[in-house]
Design an enzyme around this catalytic site. Structure first.
Site, PDB file in Angstrom:
ATOM      1  N   GLU A  55      47.205 -70.628  52.418  1.00 21.90           N
ATOM      2  CA  GLU A  55      47.598 -69.279  52.232  1.00 21.90           C
ATOM      3  C   GLU A  55      49.139 -69.074  52.531  1.00 21.90           C
ATOM      4  O   GLU A  55      49.561 -69.509  53.747  1.00 21.90           O
ATOM      5  CB  GLU A  55      46.881 -68.294  53.379  1.00 21.90           C
ATOM      6  CG  GLU A  55      47.260 -66.708  53.191  1.00 21.90           C
ATOM      7  CD  GLU A  55      46.241 -65.771  54.108  1.00 21.90           C
ATOM      8  OE1 GLU A  55      45.069 -66.346  54.078  1.00 21.90           O
ATOM      9  OE2 GLU A  55      46.708 -64.814  54.353  1.00 21.90           O
ATOM     10  N   LYS A  73      40.237 -62.168  61.533  1.00 23.76           N
ATOM     11  CA  LYS A  73      40.790 -62.900  60.224  1.00 23.76           C
ATOM     12  C   LYS A  73      42.092 -63.635  60.535  1.00 23.76           C
ATOM     13  O   LYS A  73      42.343 -64.911  60.163  1.00 23.76           O
ATOM     14  CB  LYS A  73      40.199 -62.325  58.930  1.00 23.76           C
ATOM     15  CG  LYS A  73      40.378 -63.120  57.787  1.00 23.76           C
ATOM     16  CD  LYS A  73      41.822 -63.487  57.139  1.00 23.76           C
ATOM     17  CE  LYS A  73      41.523 -64.163  55.786  1.00 23.76           C
ATOM     18  NZ  LYS A  73      42.924 -64.493  55.315  1.00 23.76           N
ATOM     19  N   ASP A 113      36.018 -79.028  63.003  1.00 27.43           N
ATOM     20  CA  ASP A 113      35.026 -78.606  62.308  1.00 27.43           C
ATOM     21  C   ASP A 113      35.452 -77.154  62.059  1.00 27.43           C
ATOM     22  O   ASP A 113      35.125 -76.320  63.093  1.00 27.43           O
ATOM     23  CB  ASP A 113      33.869 -78.799  62.821  1.00 27.43           C
ATOM     24  CG  ASP A 113      32.613 -78.093  62.098  1.00 27.43           C
ATOM     25  OD1 ASP A 113      32.620 -77.149  61.313  1.00 27.43           O
ATOM     26  OD2 ASP A 113      31.509 -78.351  62.303  1.00 27.43           O
ATOM     27  N   HIS A 163      54.666 -61.050  52.451  1.00 28.49           N
ATOM     28  CA  HIS A 163      53.654 -61.645  51.861  1.00 28.49           C
ATOM     29  C   HIS A 163      54.153 -61.956  50.523  1.00 28.49           C
ATOM     30  O   HIS A 163      53.858 -63.198  50.082  1.00 28.49           O
ATOM     31  CB  HIS A 163      52.501 -61.265  52.131  1.00 28.49           C
ATOM     32  CG  HIS A 163      51.086 -62.059  51.479  1.00 28.49           C
ATOM     33  ND1 HIS A 163      50.752 -62.886  52.225  1.00 28.49           N
ATOM     34  CD2 HIS A 163      50.401 -61.630  50.508  1.00 28.49           C
ATOM     35  CE1 HIS A 163      49.793 -63.635  51.564  1.00 28.49           C
ATOM     36  NE2 HIS A 163      49.692 -63.128  50.599  1.00 28.49           N
TER      37      HIS A 163
HETATM   38  C1  MEV Z   1      45.508 -61.827  55.996  1.00 26.62           C
HETATM   39  O1  MEV Z   1      45.294 -63.202  55.770  1.00 26.62           O
HETATM   40  C2  MEV Z   1      45.668 -61.416  57.498  1.00 26.62           C
HETATM   41  C3  MEV Z   1      45.684 -60.010  57.989  1.00 26.62           C
HETATM   42  O2  MEV Z   1      44.959 -59.388  57.125  1.00 26.62           O
HETATM   43  C4  MEV Z   1      45.689 -60.201  59.427  1.00 26.62           C
HETATM   44  C5  MEV Z   1      45.506 -58.611  59.899  1.00 26.62           C
HETATM   45  O3  MEV Z   1      45.280 -57.803  59.338  1.00 26.62           O
HETATM   46  O4  MEV Z   1      45.782 -58.441  61.202  1.00 26.62           O
HETATM   47  C6  MEV Z   1      47.326 -59.722  57.652  1.00 26.62           C
END
Ligand code: MEV
Length: 422
Positions: free
Chosen positions: A84, A262, A278, A376
């Site tokens: 990513e 995430k 892992d 991004h």
């Molecule tokens: C994207 O891979 C991760 C985010 O969605 C984390 C977040 O929203 O805090 C940008």
């Protein structure tokens, strides 16, 4: 592919070259397509075959270095493996902004791994529980004999818990063997201990022993990190306030907490993968821990200091190892450990938690200010250019034009590419 049977007799014992032959046949004789899998990079074929079954090749994931990190006073370069874009840039940027306050301070609860033994069919579970608890010394002897090397390194059984678990299938007794696995992730050691001791537990209690396996809810291996970002470093008090509001959203709402976490795992899993650990164990542990209070919540917490700075803390279970498993045999994982300069699972865990916190800071700041897409997409533009067919110097040309023009889409990239080539 779908017209053929998936029964491939002899595939498991075939050589990798033979497997590629079978695959090429499946792809209509496209040997060129599968020739991609012949290149293994720094990993040798024998290793690939030893690591997994039915190996046909490797799936390379980019490996990058996060810069600017200071963890417990030590300057670090942190290898991160991720597909990513923006993940590594976010860590570098977040780490840079807290250097003036000393970077990340961490703590580590220890390397205690839990193995569970499920005991069923007991009409007197409380008697069984006391029987087992009363024989901890005998259990320790059985468990410690399983892995004398671990015991010689200071590891071994450290505690015993016996839980009475009401289930839809009746009361079960669940024994937790709490084992110090030192610098190993410990799955093999504790699984063998659980399997070895289970018949003895059954003979003492009359129970039917069933599952014997470690728990990935590694809440005895918690690692914590804290860092402070001065308001001036992050865009002023308004940004601090906006980031705190963003963090409160995750505290109150599991839908947001899942995304918040995430992002944290974007950082953590990248270090875990780079070091051959892992990723699924760490992910499962982190999310189970995040839900331990009965409601899924964030792994980080944010507050404003008296000086008006933004302070973040993370607490996360990390069952990481630097010995055993892929960590020990994968040459790139070995190199990554060397880059980190870590000589213990503890040091690796501390760094990994700090990266998770840095990642969360970066995401929160972007989300609370410009939005995530600006940065991004700027980074993602090159990927889009490649998908549109750009090669060599064309990639940066197309990406730059995409960045100038607002929205980054494949269709737009194709138009730019057509124009360039014309
Ligand atoms: C994207 O891979 C991760 C985010 O969605 C984390 C977040 O929203 O805090 C940008």
């Amino acid at each position: 592919m779908t017209d053929h049977t998936s029964r491939l007799s002899g595939f498991a014992t075939a050589t990798r070259a033979e497997r590629l032959g079978v695959l090429a046949e499946r792809l209509g004789g496209d040997a060129e397509a599968v020739s991609l899998l012949e290149r293994l990079g720094p990993v040798d074929g024998e290793l690939v075959d030893r690591m997994i079954e039915n190996a046909i090749g490797v799936m390379p994931v980019p490996l990058g270095l996060a810069t600017n990190m200071i963890v417990d006073g030590r300057e670090m370069l942190v290898p991160m493996a991720t597909e990513e874009s923006s993940v590594i840039a976010a860590v570098c940027n977040s780490a840079k902004r807290c250097r003036a306050t000393g970077g990340f301070q961490t703590s580590y609860a220890g390397s205690l791994t839990i193995a569970q033994v499920q005991l069923c069919g007991l009409s007197d579970p409380h008697r069984a529980r006391l029987e087992i608890l009363g024989r901890e010394d005998e259990i320790r002897v059985i468990c410690d004999e399983v892995d004398p090397q671990l015991t010689s390194l200071g590891g071994g059984l450290r505690g015993l818990e016996v839980r009475i678990l009401p289930t839809r299938a009746g009361i079960m007794v669940v024994v937790h063997l709490i084992v110090d696995t030192r610098d190993a992730m410990g799955a093999n050691a504790v699984n063998t201990m659980a399997e070895t001791v289970a018949p003895t537990l059954a003979s003492w209690t009359g129970a039917r022993p069933l599952l014997r396996i470690l728990s990935n809810l590694a809440d005895r291996r918690l690692t914590r990190a804290r860092a402070v970002w001065p308001a001036a470093e992050i865009g002023g008090p308004e940004v601090v306030e906006a980031m705190l509001l963003g963090a409160e959203f995750a505290e109150a709402d599991p839908y947001r907490a899942a995304t918040h976490n995430k992002g944290i795992m974007n950082g953590i899993s990248a270090v875990v993968l780079a070091t051959g650990n892992d990723t699924r164990a760490i992910e499962a542990g982190a999310h189970a821990f995040a839900a331990q209070n009965g409601c899924y919540g964030p792994l980080t917490h944010w507050e404003c200091t008296e000086e008006g700075s933004l302070a973040g803390t993370i607490e996360v279970p990390l069952s990481l190892g630097i010995v055993g498993g892929a960590t020990r045999i994968h040459p790139v994982a070995q190199l990554c450990l060397k880059i980190l300069g870590t000589d213990s699972a503890e040091a690796l865990s501390r760094i990994t938690a700090a990266v998770g916190l840095a990642q969360n800071f970066g995401a929160l700041r972007a989300l609370a200010t410009d939005g995530i897409q600006k940065g991004h997409m700027a980074l993602h533009a090159q990927n889009v250019a490649i998908v549109a067919g750009a090669t060599g110097d064309e990639i940066e040309f197309v990406a730059a034009k995409l960045r100038q023009g607002g929205r980054v889409t494949e269709a737009k990239a194709r138009k730019i590419l057509d124009f360039l080539r014309a």
